[in-house]
Scaffold this active site. Structure first.
Site, PDB file in Angstrom:
ATOM      1  N   LYS A 156       2.436  -7.813   1.455  1.00 36.26           N
ATOM      2  CA  LYS A 156       2.848  -6.692   2.308  1.00 36.26           C
ATOM      3  C   LYS A 156       1.685  -6.168   3.136  1.00 36.26           C
ATOM      4  O   LYS A 156       1.889  -5.581   4.206  1.00 36.26           O
ATOM      5  CB  LYS A 156       3.501  -5.594   1.469  1.00 36.26           C
ATOM      6  CG  LYS A 156       2.652  -5.051   0.327  1.00 36.26           C
ATOM      7  CD  LYS A 156       1.750  -3.898   0.734  1.00 36.26           C
ATOM      8  CE  LYS A 156       0.868  -3.479  -0.416  1.00 36.26           C
ATOM      9  NZ  LYS A 156      -0.035  -2.361  -0.065  1.00 36.26           N
ATOM     10  N   SER A 200       2.538   3.425  -3.392  1.00 34.46           N
ATOM     11  CA  SER A 200       1.727   4.450  -4.056  1.00 34.46           C
ATOM     12  C   SER A 200       0.393   4.632  -3.350  1.00 34.46           C
ATOM     13  O   SER A 200      -0.541   3.876  -3.606  1.00 34.46           O
ATOM     14  CB  SER A 200       1.492   4.053  -5.515  1.00 34.46           C
ATOM     15  OG  SER A 200       1.087   2.690  -5.600  1.00 34.46           O
ATOM     16  N   SER A 252     -10.702   4.885  -4.490  1.00 32.45           N
ATOM     17  CA  SER A 252      -9.621   5.858  -4.334  1.00 32.45           C
ATOM     18  C   SER A 252      -8.484   5.596  -5.310  1.00 32.45           C
ATOM     19  O   SER A 252      -7.986   6.516  -5.981  1.00 32.45           O
ATOM     20  CB  SER A 252      -9.099   5.847  -2.888  1.00 32.45           C
ATOM     21  OG  SER A 252      -8.677   4.550  -2.508  1.00 32.45           O
ATOM     22  N   SER A 258      -2.391   4.286   4.982  1.00 31.67           N
ATOM     23  CA  SER A 258      -2.536   2.848   4.767  1.00 31.67           C
ATOM     24  C   SER A 258      -3.763   2.295   5.487  1.00 31.67           C
ATOM     25  O   SER A 258      -3.861   2.350   6.714  1.00 31.67           O
ATOM     26  CB  SER A 258      -1.279   2.120   5.267  1.00 31.67           C
ATOM     27  OG  SER A 258      -1.497   0.723   5.308  1.00 31.67           O
ATOM     28  N   ARG A 259      -4.697   1.748   4.712  1.00 27.84           N
ATOM     29  CA  ARG A 259      -5.873   1.132   5.326  1.00 27.84           C
ATOM     30  C   ARG A 259      -5.482  -0.042   6.214  1.00 27.84           C
ATOM     31  O   ARG A 259      -6.047  -0.254   7.283  1.00 27.84           O
ATOM     32  CB  ARG A 259      -6.825   0.622   4.248  1.00 27.84           C
ATOM     33  CG  ARG A 259      -7.374   1.663   3.317  1.00 27.84           C
ATOM     34  CD  ARG A 259      -8.289   1.001   2.293  1.00 27.84           C
ATOM     35  NE  ARG A 259      -8.508   1.858   1.142  1.00 27.84           N
ATOM     36  CZ  ARG A 259      -9.193   1.489   0.073  1.00 27.84           C
ATOM     37  NH1 ARG A 259      -9.713   0.270   0.029  1.00 27.84           N
ATOM     38  NH2 ARG A 259      -9.347   2.311  -0.937  1.00 27.84           N
ATOM     39  N   ASP A 312       7.078  -1.009  -1.294  1.00 33.34           N
ATOM     40  CA  ASP A 312       5.661  -1.018  -0.940  1.00 33.34           C
ATOM     41  C   ASP A 312       5.465  -1.418   0.513  1.00 33.34           C
ATOM     42  O   ASP A 312       4.558  -0.925   1.195  1.00 33.34           O
ATOM     43  CB  ASP A 312       4.917  -1.982  -1.866  1.00 33.34           C
ATOM     44  CG  ASP A 312       3.459  -1.595  -2.050  1.00 33.34           C
ATOM     45  OD1 ASP A 312       3.027  -0.577  -1.486  1.00 33.34           O
ATOM     46  OD2 ASP A 312       2.736  -2.313  -2.769  1.00 33.34           O
ATOM     47  N   ALA A 329      -3.052   6.517  -2.969  1.00 31.98           N
ATOM     48  CA  ALA A 329      -3.925   7.321  -3.826  1.00 31.98           C
ATOM     49  C   ALA A 329      -3.989   8.774  -3.354  1.00 31.98           C
ATOM     50  O   ALA A 329      -4.030   9.702  -4.167  1.00 31.98           O
ATOM     51  CB  ALA A 329      -5.329   6.716  -3.844  1.00 31.98           C
TER      52      ALA A 329
END
Length: 346
Positions: free
Chosen positions: A192, A139, A11, A255-256, A245, A141
């Site tokens: 993070k 950021s 991604s 967010s995974r 971030d 994807a």
């Protein structure tokens, strides 16, 4: 038009390839999967990672690492941290010493605990290590691919290399800042993800915004504490690659790491969470690495320690949060300020 290679076609790699293509560059996107090559080249989509986003005709996918890398003015390494050494080593025979190398991974090498720029430098001895660039910042994807306004950081010890990466990526929707603090940018980008796991876990337990705000704030202090021990500039952690971030990774549905933490908070075992995610969750391996680094450098990282216990020692998430809340009293402004002053203010 400059030829630019992007490795690999996940991604983030695909989103960065899209930015480069929008800037008029010829982009060669490398992947190991024949079906992905066919889809990108024939349909201009990468549906496994970015649903129905339409990709530029300036993006060409290939199975050949040599085709992707040879003659490229720049190579963007968007492989997971666990695969970075292999990908960098495999492309080494095809790489010119003058090619700009940029990496966009957020993690440490699991066994050596090395940052990605160190791993890449070891695998690419023909490159000047001071010219290896890290790209990081808030950021997703999924937002970059649809041209949502995004601001990131590129860092290199050699300013000219960072500015070259800045020129490569800068666009009306993708703003790029430079930073000389490679260590700080890499450390904050990796750590993070640990705090995002914790934030998701807190949300999965329905602990509310107060708990998440506390976790994020104390998490940033924890990130900076280890970063300063590794000789990063403490100011970096207040910038895009640090605070910026952290916020986006701890609060976004994209967010995974947050999603993985959320499922853990709901009581799902780690193995089930990783299987259901179907993509790399960098925060899991980074938790183990940061736990080991904290012991080696004698840095207090209570959130990391609790997450390590939840992920790898079977501690119940609810009990872990209770342990954090019940810690011995302490001051908010702690030794990190003294360490920072000693290292950066003379």
């Amino acid at each position: 038009m400059k030829k630019t290679a992007v490795l690999v076609a996940g991604s983030w790699g695909t989103a960065l390839a899209s930015v480069l293509a929008d800037n008029g560059h010829e982009v060669v996107l490398w992947t190991r999967h024949p079906e992905q090559v066919h889809e990108i080249n024939a349909l201009h989509t990468n549906s496994r990672y970015l649903k129905d986003a339409v990709l530029s005709g300036n993006i060409h996918a290939t199975l050949s690492l040599e085709e992707a890398v040879r003659g490229a003015a720049a190579v963007v390494l968007a492989a997971p941290s666990s695969g970075m050494r292999e990908v960098a080593g495999n492309m080494q025979p095809f790489l010119s010493p003058h090619t700009l190398v940029i990496h966009a991974a957020k993690g440490f090498e699991a066994d050596s605990l090395k940052r990605m720029t160190s791993v890449i430098a070891e695998e690419l001895p023909q490159q000047n290590p001071d010219r290896i660039v890290v790209l990081s910042g808030p950021s997703h994807a999924e937002e970059v691919i649809v041209k949502c306004p995004t601001t990131i950081v590129v860092a290199a010890k050699q300013l000219e290399a960072a500015e070259a990466a800045q020129d490569l990526f800068m666009s009306p929707y993708f703003r790029v800042y430079t930073n000389p603090d490679v260590v700080g940018v890499e450390v904050s980008g990796a750590l993070k993800n640990i705090i995002a796991l914790g934030a998701g876990m807190s949300d999965g337990l329905q602990f509310g915004d107060n708990a998440k705000a506390a976790l994020m704030t104390r998490g940033l202090a924890e990130i900076a504490r280890l970063g300063v021990a590794l000789e990063a500039n403490p100011l970096t952690f207040a910038g895009l690659s640090g605070f910026g971030d952290l916020v986006v990774t701890c609060t976004s549905r994209h967010s995974r790491n947050w999603r993985a933490g959320y499922m853990l908070g709901q009581g799902k075992p780690l193995a089930v969470v990783l299987e259901e995610m179907g993509m790399v969750v960098e925060g899991v391996k980074t938790t183990r690495a940061a736990y080991e680094m904290s012991k080696h450098h004698q840095v207090r990282m209570p959130i990391t320690q609790v997450l390590y216990q939840v992920l790898f020692e079977g501690k119940e998430p609810k009990r872990g949060v209770e342990d954090l809340m019940g810690r011995v009293r302490t001051h908010e402004i702690e030794e990190i300020a003294q360490e920072a002053a000693g290292k950066w203010l003379g």
